[in-house]
Design a protein around this motif. Sequence first.
Motif, short mmCIF file in Angstrom:
data_model
loop_
_atom_site.label_atom_id
_atom_site.label_comp_id
_atom_site.label_asym_id
_atom_site.label_seq_id
_atom_site.Cartn_x
_atom_site.Cartn_y
_atom_site.Cartn_z
N LEU A 251 -0.67 -5.52 1.35
CA LEU A 251 -2.11 -5.31 1.19
C LEU A 251 -2.89 -6.46 1.82
O LEU A 251 -3.64 -7.15 1.15
N TRP A 252 -2.71 -6.67 3.10
CA TRP A 252 -3.43 -7.71 3.83
C TRP A 252 -4.61 -7.06 4.52
O TRP A 252 -4.47 -5.98 5.11
N PRO A 253 -5.78 -7.70 4.50
CA PRO A 253 -6.94 -7.08 5.13
C PRO A 253 -6.79 -6.87 6.63
O PRO A 253 -7.40 -5.98 7.20
N ASP A 254 -5.93 -7.64 7.28
CA ASP A 254 -5.76 -7.52 8.73
C ASP A 254 -4.43 -6.86 9.13
O ASP A 254 -4.02 -6.96 10.27
N ILE A 255 -3.80 -6.14 8.21
CA ILE A 255 -2.47 -5.58 8.47
C ILE A 255 -2.45 -4.65 9.69
O ILE A 255 -1.46 -4.56 10.39
N ASP A 256 -3.57 -3.98 9.97
CA ASP A 256 -3.60 -3.04 11.09
C ASP A 256 -4.19 -3.64 12.36
O ASP A 256 -4.28 -2.96 13.39
N ASP A 257 -4.56 -4.90 12.34
CA ASP A 257 -5.21 -5.53 13.49
C ASP A 257 -4.25 -5.88 14.63
O ASP A 257 -4.69 -6.25 15.70
N ASP B 275 0.85 -1.19 0.00
CA ASP B 275 0.00 0.00 0.00
C ASP B 275 0.89 1.25 0.00
O ASP B 275 2.12 1.16 -0.10
#
Length: 80
Positions: free
Chosen positions: A61-67, A55
Amino acid sequence: MTVVHRRERGTGAGNVVLKVDVPTEAKALVERVATHMGLSKGQATERLLLSLPLDARGLPLWPDIDDFQDQGALPIDKAS
């Protein structure tokens, strides 16, 4: 016997060691790619890492990168 292509002389200067523990499946992927392409495991790992779409922040670009940002402190008992 598979021929492993080595880096051109001098192109590995400045490289650093990346030592990590990974699940068996992840190591198998690196080994499969390396064998298929005739590369060293280091070269295969480099190709895998540098092929990740990123990004604007330079993160995958992982959907859970900010989790995983706010996991808090590890649950370690204080010394008495």
